[in-house]
Scaffold this active site. Structure first.
Site, PDB file in Angstrom:
ATOM      1  N   ASP A 291      34.414  33.812  40.578  1.00  0.00           N
ATOM      2  CA  ASP A 291      34.435  34.321  39.206  1.00  0.00           C
ATOM      3  C   ASP A 291      34.487  33.221  38.161  1.00  0.00           C
ATOM      4  O   ASP A 291      33.942  33.376  37.073  1.00  0.00           O
ATOM      5  CB  ASP A 291      35.606  35.290  39.020  1.00  0.00           C
ATOM      6  CG  ASP A 291      35.253  36.680  39.510  1.00  0.00           C
ATOM      7  OD1 ASP A 291      34.234  37.216  39.045  1.00  0.00           O
ATOM      8  OD2 ASP A 291      35.978  37.235  40.353  1.00  0.00           O
TER       9      ASP A 291
ATOM     10  N   GLU B 239      33.727  38.451  33.698  1.00  0.00           N
ATOM     11  CA  GLU B 239      34.116  37.451  34.696  1.00  0.00           C
ATOM     12  C   GLU B 239      35.445  36.799  34.296  1.00  0.00           C
ATOM     13  O   GLU B 239      36.273  36.474  35.146  1.00  0.00           O
ATOM     14  CB  GLU B 239      33.040  36.381  34.880  1.00  0.00           C
ATOM     15  CG  GLU B 239      31.644  36.897  35.265  1.00  0.00           C
ATOM     16  CD  GLU B 239      31.572  37.656  36.579  1.00  0.00           C
ATOM     17  OE1 GLU B 239      32.619  37.938  37.187  1.00  0.00           O
ATOM     18  OE2 GLU B 239      30.446  37.994  36.993  1.00  0.00           O
TER      19      GLU B 239
ATOM     20  N   HIS C 282      38.095  39.070  35.356  1.00  0.00           N
ATOM     21  CA  HIS C 282      38.292  39.009  36.816  1.00  0.00           C
ATOM     22  C   HIS C 282      39.184  37.820  37.178  1.00  0.00           C
ATOM     23  O   HIS C 282      40.096  37.937  37.980  1.00  0.00           O
ATOM     24  CB  HIS C 282      36.944  38.893  37.549  1.00  0.00           C
ATOM     25  CG  HIS C 282      36.016  40.043  37.269  1.00  0.00           C
ATOM     26  ND1 HIS C 282      34.712  40.060  37.686  1.00  0.00           N
ATOM     27  CD2 HIS C 282      36.215  41.211  36.617  1.00  0.00           C
ATOM     28  CE1 HIS C 282      34.140  41.190  37.299  1.00  0.00           C
ATOM     29  NE2 HIS C 282      35.034  41.906  36.646  1.00  0.00           N
TER      30      HIS C 282
ATOM     31  N   TYR D 127      43.232  37.750  38.973  1.00  0.00           N
ATOM     32  CA  TYR D 127      43.758  37.093  40.176  1.00  0.00           C
ATOM     33  C   TYR D 127      45.108  36.442  39.897  1.00  0.00           C
ATOM     34  O   TYR D 127      46.020  36.506  40.707  1.00  0.00           O
ATOM     35  CB  TYR D 127      42.748  36.076  40.723  1.00  0.00           C
ATOM     36  CG  TYR D 127      41.405  36.697  41.018  1.00  0.00           C
ATOM     37  CD1 TYR D 127      41.333  37.920  41.687  1.00  0.00           C
ATOM     38  CD2 TYR D 127      40.220  36.101  40.612  1.00  0.00           C
ATOM     39  CE1 TYR D 127      40.116  38.525  41.935  1.00  0.00           C
ATOM     40  CE2 TYR D 127      38.992  36.708  40.859  1.00  0.00           C
ATOM     41  CZ  TYR D 127      38.948  37.918  41.510  1.00  0.00           C
ATOM     42  OH  TYR D 127      37.747  38.524  41.758  1.00  0.00           O
TER      43      TYR D 127
ATOM     44  N   GLU E  27      26.983  38.114  43.129  1.00  0.00           N
ATOM     45  CA  GLU E  27      27.357  39.430  42.594  1.00  0.00           C
ATOM     46  C   GLU E  27      27.186  40.529  43.638  1.00  0.00           C
ATOM     47  O   GLU E  27      27.878  41.546  43.597  1.00  0.00           O
ATOM     48  CB  GLU E  27      26.492  39.786  41.380  1.00  0.00           C
ATOM     49  CG  GLU E  27      26.483  38.763  40.258  1.00  0.00           C
ATOM     50  CD  GLU E  27      27.704  38.868  39.354  1.00  0.00           C
ATOM     51  OE1 GLU E  27      28.662  39.558  39.720  1.00  0.00           O
ATOM     52  OE2 GLU E  27      27.678  38.249  38.271  1.00  0.00           O
TER      53      GLU E  27
ATOM     54  N   GLU F 145      30.843  44.023  39.362  1.00  0.00           N
ATOM     55  CA  GLU F 145      29.910  43.159  40.104  1.00  0.00           C
ATOM     56  C   GLU F 145      28.640  43.916  40.485  1.00  0.00           C
ATOM     57  O   GLU F 145      27.555  43.339  40.502  1.00  0.00           O
ATOM     58  CB  GLU F 145      30.561  42.558  41.362  1.00  0.00           C
ATOM     59  CG  GLU F 145      31.871  41.809  41.168  1.00  0.00           C
ATOM     60  CD  GLU F 145      31.869  40.705  40.121  1.00  0.00           C
ATOM     61  OE1 GLU F 145      30.878  40.552  39.388  1.00  0.00           O
ATOM     62  OE2 GLU F 145      32.889  39.989  40.027  1.00  0.00           O
TER      63      GLU F 145
ATOM     64  N   HIS G  80      26.563  43.816  37.453  1.00  0.00           N
ATOM     65  CA  HIS G  80      26.044  42.459  37.228  1.00  0.00           C
ATOM     66  C   HIS G  80      24.889  42.195  38.191  1.00  0.00           C
ATOM     67  O   HIS G  80      23.869  41.631  37.804  1.00  0.00           O
ATOM     68  CB  HIS G  80      27.131  41.398  37.453  1.00  0.00           C
ATOM     69  CG  HIS G  80      28.327  41.546  36.564  1.00  0.00           C
ATOM     70  ND1 HIS G  80      29.471  40.785  36.697  1.00  0.00           N
ATOM     71  CD2 HIS G  80      28.559  42.373  35.511  1.00  0.00           C
ATOM     72  CE1 HIS G  80      30.347  41.147  35.784  1.00  0.00           C
ATOM     73  NE2 HIS G  80      29.825  42.108  35.061  1.00  0.00           N
TER      74      HIS G  80
HETATM   75 ZN    ZN Z   1      33.472  38.773  38.691  1.00  0.00          ZN
HETATM   76 ZN    ZN Z   2      29.945  39.359  38.180  1.00  0.00          ZN
END
Ligand code: ZN
Ligand code: ZN
Length: 347
Positions: free
Chosen positions: A90, A120, A123, A127, A187, A221, A224
């Protein structure tokens, strides 16, 4: 193939038309009128992407906090390693989306890439968010080191790293196309053994908060992947000199090699995890590769893997519809839409 370096698109160029004359290396004013774009159906893609808006801290991690220490040692290790892996995908993707947008001479592509880059970024944040819920700062920091230190992970990421950096150093049409090939792999395939690990925990009622978050990432994703495959096809069609046997062979070779590395990685990281059949996982990786190739207008390379061998995964990814129903029903996700605001009277 031409090695001509592309220039970054001008920000505003009133002498050029609003409707772009080419996706990369074309002419456009920089003014975006969604009703006058070269690929009108991309407006729908933009709307779908924006409609998926979510934020990491909407996901309730309270049960995961309690459950993490009850996972087996191998589940905990895989959990941390896989978060480490996902973060290595990411982070570069946030920047690569921006880089593609800098060279795109079509304002609709620039906007779509801006939304993808924003997602992204979320994302990545997610985490840190999940890890900070379940382990100490020392362990969090260690998990983010895997992408720099784990030899299997480094090997797995080597080719994508090379290609993404080649695009930075040499922004040619060829490198843009190749970068889109790796973006499609990223992706549409690289994430998915990691996703499967979390869904497997969820189907055993473990770490449902993390899996909810992963399902949001997964949904993004998939969109994407869909857009980048479209962009690849359109760019190749606009630059037919690249649509030749040598380039298409390059694509197939790199898909094959990426599939091998992905299977090697998943066998390494999921070896001790109960509930995941590694053979099935390998079939799922090939199935995902086929799917991306099809979307890119190419042929499947694994004819024996056109069906999803891990059907149970569908319950976690394929059930998204326009109403934003949350599969795990942790929280109803409703946002005020501009269309609900009814004009400017309330301002
Ligand atoms: Zn991502
Ligand atoms: Zn992505």
């Amino acid at each position: 193939m031409s090695k001509a370096l592309l220039e970054k698109a001008k920000t505003l160029e009133p002498l050029h038309p609003n409707k772009s004359t080419g996706l990369f290396g074309g002419k456009s004013s920089g003014i975006l009128n969604w009703n006058d774009i070269a690929y009108p159906h991309w407006y729908k893609m933009y709307k779908r992407l924006v409609g998926n808006y979510w934020q990491a801290d909407e996901v309730n991690m309270s049960s995961d906090v309690k459950q993490f220490s009850q996972l087996t040692q191998s589940e905990q290790d895989a959990y941390l390693k896989i978060i480490g892996l996902l973060s290595t995908l990411d982070a570069p993707q946030t920047r690569t989306a921006l880089l593609l947008s800098l060279y795109a001479t079509d304002a609709s592509v620039q906007s779509i890439m801006a939304v993808i880059a924003q997602q992204e970024a979320v994302h990545n944040e997610s985490y840190s968010y999940v890890l900070s819920s379940v382990v100490s700062l020392g362990e969090q920091n260690e998990a983010f080191q895997h992408g720099r230190t784990d030899p299997v992970l480094l090997k797995r990421n080597e080719d994508i790293m090379k290609q993404y950096n080649a695009f930075v150093e040499e922004p040619t049409i060829e490198n843009i196309l190749k970068t889109m090939v790796y973006t499609s792999l990223l992706e549409g395939m690289f994430f998915y053994s990691g996703f499967a690990f979390f869904y497997n925990l969820a189907r055993h009622n473990k770490m449902v908060g993390t899996s909810t978050m992963v399902s949001y990432i997964n949904r993004d994703e998939l969109e994407h992947g869909r857009f980048i495959a479209e962009l690849f096809r359109a760019t190749l069609a606009e630059n037919p000199e690249h649509n030749n046997a040598a380039f298409i062979d390059w694509v197939y070779d790199h898909f094959r090699h990426s599939v091998e590395l992905e299977i090697e990685w998943s066998s390494y990281v999921l070896a001790e995890v109960e509930g995941i059949d590694l053979e099935e996982m390998a079939g799922y990786v090939k199935y995902r590769a086929n799917k991306m190739l099809r979307m890119m207008g190419l042929n499947e390379i694994y004819p024996e893997h056109v069906e999803n061998p891990m059907k149970w995964i569908r319950a976690y990814v394929d059930n998204f519809d326009g109403t934003k129903t949350d599969f795990f029903e942790q929280k109803s996700r409703q946002y005020t839409k501009t269309s609900d605001l009814n004009g400017f009277d309330d301002l």
